[in-house]
Design an enzyme around this catalytic site. Structure first.
Site, PDB file in Angstrom:
ATOM      1  N   ASP A   1      -9.941  -4.335  -4.915  1.00 23.77           N
ATOM      2  CA  ASP A   1      -9.397  -3.303  -4.035  1.00 23.77           C
ATOM      3  C   ASP A   1     -10.188  -2.015  -4.252  1.00 23.77           C
ATOM      4  O   ASP A   1     -10.151  -1.430  -5.337  1.00 23.77           O
ATOM      5  CB  ASP A   1      -7.912  -3.081  -4.366  1.00 23.77           C
ATOM      6  CG  ASP A   1      -7.217  -2.144  -3.400  1.00 23.77           C
ATOM      7  OD1 ASP A   1      -7.901  -1.349  -2.724  1.00 23.77           O
ATOM      8  OD2 ASP A   1      -5.977  -2.215  -3.317  1.00 23.77           O
TER       9      ASP A   1
ATOM     10  N   HIS B   1      -7.840  -5.140  -0.897  1.00 24.82           N
ATOM     11  CA  HIS B   1      -6.682  -4.264  -0.729  1.00 24.82           C
ATOM     12  C   HIS B   1      -5.552  -4.912   0.061  1.00 24.82           C
ATOM     13  O   HIS B   1      -4.387  -4.800  -0.316  1.00 24.82           O
ATOM     14  CB  HIS B   1      -7.117  -2.959  -0.054  1.00 24.82           C
ATOM     15  CG  HIS B   1      -5.978  -2.008   0.182  1.00 24.82           C
ATOM     16  ND1 HIS B   1      -5.292  -1.407  -0.856  1.00 24.82           N
ATOM     17  CD2 HIS B   1      -5.388  -1.579   1.337  1.00 24.82           C
ATOM     18  CE1 HIS B   1      -4.343  -0.639  -0.346  1.00 24.82           C
ATOM     19  NE2 HIS B   1      -4.371  -0.731   0.964  1.00 24.82           N
TER      20      HIS B   1
ATOM     21  N   SER C   1       0.831  -1.198   0.000  1.00 28.91           N
ATOM     22  CA  SER C   1       0.000   0.000   0.000  1.00 28.91           C
ATOM     23  C   SER C   1       0.872   1.257   0.000  1.00 28.91           C
ATOM     24  O   SER C   1       1.655   1.476  -0.915  1.00 28.91           O
ATOM     25  CB  SER C   1      -0.963  -0.034   1.189  1.00 28.91           C
ATOM     26  OG  SER C   1      -1.951   0.964   1.075  1.00 28.91           O
TER      27      SER C   1
END
Length: 304
Positions: free
Chosen positions: A248, A278, A152
């Site tokens: 996601d 995600h 991320s």
């Protein structure tokens, strides 16, 4: 997969089909061969993954001390860079460390300043300060060439690190890499919504699938604007693998496609998992992550 035969891998990877679509920028025979293998039996290590390294601290005179755990081993080493508000003890970090241990390769996981066991005040943290944290780990803790695995927001920071330390960063693995993402999504809001967030002092990014998201300080977003990368070519030349779930709804999978388009490197693969979200921490996601790391290690060691 020169070091791991099918029997050895059977103890590490789950019995799941890939269910993924891949968009490749450059052909990689090793990873393609992995996709062609038959599913292997479920592992016993994932549910009981235990850290085998001791907690240490990187002392920095003018910056917060950083907590980290370092597994000694061969080069290239692997450094896991966590996401926003995440620490070194997450599912992916522990799984990657255990996998590196099985290969005999070095691995480092750490907490950003203001997070976990590291010093610092979270509300005072910025993307720029966390960028310095990553560079401190690379400069002062890591030995030799490193593969950076960024999750991320960590995927955004790994790109910065690769630009800043090209002599030491030899490959990248992005897991739902969030380059520029929070800034881009904030700027897409109406002027009224942006002003409301400024007044409140924080923003909770929406998630249609009810994935838990931490509030992002308005000041963090504004400072992050100075570190955006996707507006111009990104001078990264090493091999890059970008893994992303098509479900996601926090960082859209198209972000990985944008990164692939912007980096100068031609050795870039984008791998999309149709049913992943995600965080990419399910067993099949972990399987893909460790296979990707192993393929890069094999590629780098063979080339050397």
């Amino acid at each position: 997969m020169a070091r791991l035969g099918a029997a050895a891998l059977a103890a590490w990877v789950p019995c799941r089909s890939w269910c993924s679509a891949a968009a490749s920028f450059g052909l990689q025979r090793g990873l393609s061969a992995l996709f062609a293998q038959n599913p292997l039996r479920a592992p016993r290590w994932l549910p009981g993954c235990r850290q085998k390294t001791s907690l240490s601290f990187l002392k920095r005179p003018d910056l917060p001390n950083l907590a980290y755990k370092k597994l000694q081993g061969r080069s290239p080493g692997v450094i896991f860079i966590p996401g926003y508000h995440s620490n070194m003890n997450g599912t992916k970090a522990l799984a990657i460390e255990e996998f590196c241990k099985s290969l005999g390769h070095a691995c480092i996981r750490f907490d950003f300043s203001g997070i976990g066991n590291s010093d610092g005040i979270l509300k005072d943290c910025t993307l720029g300060k966390w960028r310095k944290d990553v560079l401190s780990i690379i400069d002062d803790i890591a030995d030799g060439p490193q593969i950076l695995v960024g999750s991320s927001l960590g995927g955004w920071l790994m790109l910065h690190a690769a630009v800043a330390r090209p002599e030491k960063v030899v490959a990248l693995v992005g897991i739902a890499a969030a380059a520029d993402s929070m800034v881009t999504q904030f700027n897409q809001l109406s002027v009224e919504a942006q002003k409301e967030i400024e007044m409140k002092g924080e923003w909770i990014m929406p998630s249609r699938c009810n994935e838990e998201t931490s509030p992002i300080p308005y000041s963090f977003i504004k400072e992050a604007e100075h570190h955006c990368l996707l507006h111009s070519p990104i001078p990264v030349h090493c091999p890059i693998r970008l893994l992303h779930g098509m479900k996601d709804d926090i960082v859209p999978w198209q972000t990985s496609m944008q990164i692939a388009d912007r980096v100068i490197s031609t050795d870039v693969d984008v791998i999309l998992r149709k049913d992943s979200h995600h965080r990419m921490k399910e067993k099949a996601d972990i399987q893909l992550i460790v296979y990707t790391i192993d393929d890069l290690i094999d590629k780098l060691t063979t080339a050397s």
